[in-house]
Scaffold this motif. Sequence first.
Motif, PDB file in Angstrom:
ATOM      1  N   SER A 137       0.830  -1.202   0.000  1.00  0.00           N
ATOM      2  CA  SER A 137       0.000   0.000   0.000  1.00  0.00           C
ATOM      3  C   SER A 137       0.865   1.252   0.000  1.00  0.00           C
ATOM      4  O   SER A 137       0.569   2.232  -0.697  1.00  0.00           O
ATOM      5  CB  SER A 137      -0.938  -0.002   1.210  1.00  0.00           C
ATOM      6  N   SER A 138       1.933   1.226   0.793  1.00  0.00           N
ATOM      7  CA  SER A 138       2.832   2.380   0.843  1.00  0.00           C
ATOM      8  C   SER A 138       3.517   2.588  -0.505  1.00  0.00           C
ATOM      9  O   SER A 138       3.646   3.717  -0.979  1.00  0.00           O
ATOM     10  CB  SER A 138       3.874   2.174   1.943  1.00  0.00           C
ATOM     11  N   ILE A 139       3.929   1.472  -1.122  1.00  0.00           N
ATOM     12  CA  ILE A 139       4.581   1.576  -2.428  1.00  0.00           C
ATOM     13  C   ILE A 139       3.622   2.151  -3.459  1.00  0.00           C
ATOM     14  O   ILE A 139       3.955   3.070  -4.220  1.00  0.00           O
ATOM     15  CB  ILE A 139       5.110   0.194  -2.870  1.00  0.00           C
ATOM     16  N   LEU A 140       2.385   1.598  -3.480  1.00  0.00           N
ATOM     17  CA  LEU A 140       1.406   2.063  -4.459  1.00  0.00           C
ATOM     18  C   LEU A 140       1.017   3.513  -4.220  1.00  0.00           C
ATOM     19  O   LEU A 140       0.780   4.272  -5.167  1.00  0.00           O
ATOM     20  CB  LEU A 140       0.160   1.172  -4.413  1.00  0.00           C
ATOM     21  N   LYS A 141       0.928   3.903  -2.937  1.00  0.00           N
ATOM     22  CA  LYS A 141       0.504   5.261  -2.612  1.00  0.00           C
ATOM     23  C   LYS A 141       1.504   6.296  -3.091  1.00  0.00           C
ATOM     24  O   LYS A 141       1.124   7.356  -3.612  1.00  0.00           O
ATOM     25  CB  LYS A 141       0.281   5.380  -1.107  1.00  0.00           C
ATOM     26  N   TYR A 142       2.790   5.991  -2.914  1.00  0.00           N
ATOM     27  CA  TYR A 142       3.803   6.996  -3.232  1.00  0.00           C
ATOM     28  C   TYR A 142       4.431   6.793  -4.607  1.00  0.00           C
ATOM     29  O   TYR A 142       5.390   7.483  -4.955  1.00  0.00           O
ATOM     30  CB  TYR A 142       4.893   6.993  -2.158  1.00  0.00           C
TER      31      TYR A 142
END
Length: 607
Positions: A266-271
């Motif tokens: 999720s963090s990877i996709l968000k940023y």
Amino acid sequence: MKKFSILSSIRLKFILFFVLLILIAMQIIGVYFVRELELKLTANFKESILNRVNLLKYNIEQELLIERNEEGINTLRDEIRTLLSENTSNDIQLIMVYDKNSRVLATSDQNNQGIVGQKTTDKNVSRTIVTESKIQNTLQNENNERILYLYVPIHVNGQVEAVLYIEGDIEQVFSQIQVITGVLVTGTSIALGITAVLAVFVAQTITRPIMDMKRQAQAMARGNFSRKVKVYGNDEIGQLAEAFNYLSRKLKNEQAKTDSEKRKLSSILKYMTDGVISTDRRGKVILINEAAEYMLNVSRETVISKSIISVLGLEGQYTFEELAEETESVILDFSTKENPFILRANFSIIQKETGLMNGLIVVLHDITEQEKIERDRREFVANVSHELRTPLTTMRSYLEALSEGAWRDNEIAPKFLHVTQNETERMIRLVNDLLQLSKMDSKDYVLNKSSIDFCKFFHHIIDRFEMSKDQNVEFVRKIPDTKIIVDIDQDKITQVLDNIISNSIKYSPDGGKIICKVMMYHEFIEVKIADQGVGIPKENLHRIFDRFYRVDKARARRFGGTGLGLAIAKEMIQAHNGQIWATSTEGKGTTIHFTLPFDRKKGDDFY
């Protein structure tokens, strides 16, 4: 979760199973027992009646063998009546004897002796006399009571001389059976009650750990893995409970790992700056990150479960199967007339371990700037080539003419040389402008700023143009009398003003006015230079600061412009942290605006 129904309870199923098992067993036993009992009791009843009938028949036959005269008939009737009375019992309601003429010879009914001597209408009597055989039947009377009807022929010397009629009360047999059936039903009810109690106890021992596991499963579904199922024994249910607790521990560990991976993903996709969309095997969107939402101008709620084809706007161009097989990038052009916007989409298949497709990953990359740079590069090369080719072609033509002898003509030769010189200067200006733009693009230059009185500086620029102007134009000055101190690179702003005023003079009509105005605001000053020329169409206004852009190319070349003046002015004003723009009314003129930072306090100190 489905709505709970009491019929779906395993506890109730256990109870119903045992109760129905006992009920069915008792019903089978009861039906068989009652049927056999009925057959046995009716057979015994009939056998008892027949035994007594045989004895009575024998006695009547003996009376009939006695020779009697006419007067002896009454004696015979009395004797037979006496025999009938002696054989009447609870089992036998009525006994009658008919002679061979179907007349009543005697009856056991003391209240109905008047029928003696009368002829009967009962066809069974005549049938018995004719067939000389016994007739037996069970029927219901007017009170719905079952009665055994028996017709027995009485033989004297081999001939039927009389018929013995008996009504047996067989209803009492069925009454006994009904009593026994009631006892059986009562016993069955008691057995069912005891069975139900035992079934509840047995079901409780089985369903209690199952209910514990159900509650644990519901807690696990909500993400709570801390509960444990109580183990009540070491039987199969207990082993299942232990296995369930082990499963809970393993799921807790795996859930923790999954949550950690999901947070990372999720963090990877968000940023991520690239947009990412994931679909299921049918092409329905199941995941989209914020970058993709922004690029496609959609929200997660509106695209989830929609077809990826419609989300990307590829209807009629691709099918989902074709996208899954696409190995090259697909260009998505969402450009409008005002704003270019181009995306590059790459597709990757998500496969199961079996090799079957489980979905599709779409990665979106914004290549608008790259495409714009590439387009500008192509336009720049084309424009530079065109701008250089035109004067070079002109120069070659005039030089060829001169080389062929035109130089001997004292009238033509100077004109040809003058044109060649002008075209050479035009190329030099073009190259100088290109070098200047190149230097500004590379940021390889430094502004030599100094504090000057902008009003005085602006007057000086206008004075220079008034002295050297070739056209009949009038400069209208709307410049404040007060000092406005700004920090600028004087050479760069001089070039900006020269480019803008030169354009205004070129495109102004004869006798037109050029209005030069300075407006002072709190943090910046605004400079306006307006002409009364032909103006610029609204659809072209936003492009006049692009390199090599001309609204009227033929007219611009006639005036000797390179198409880079306003582009250079834009770069220089932006380097001073200002802004530049244009307003125009077609047929009435064009106004160029630009701003420069202004510090009032510094102006006060300058005094």
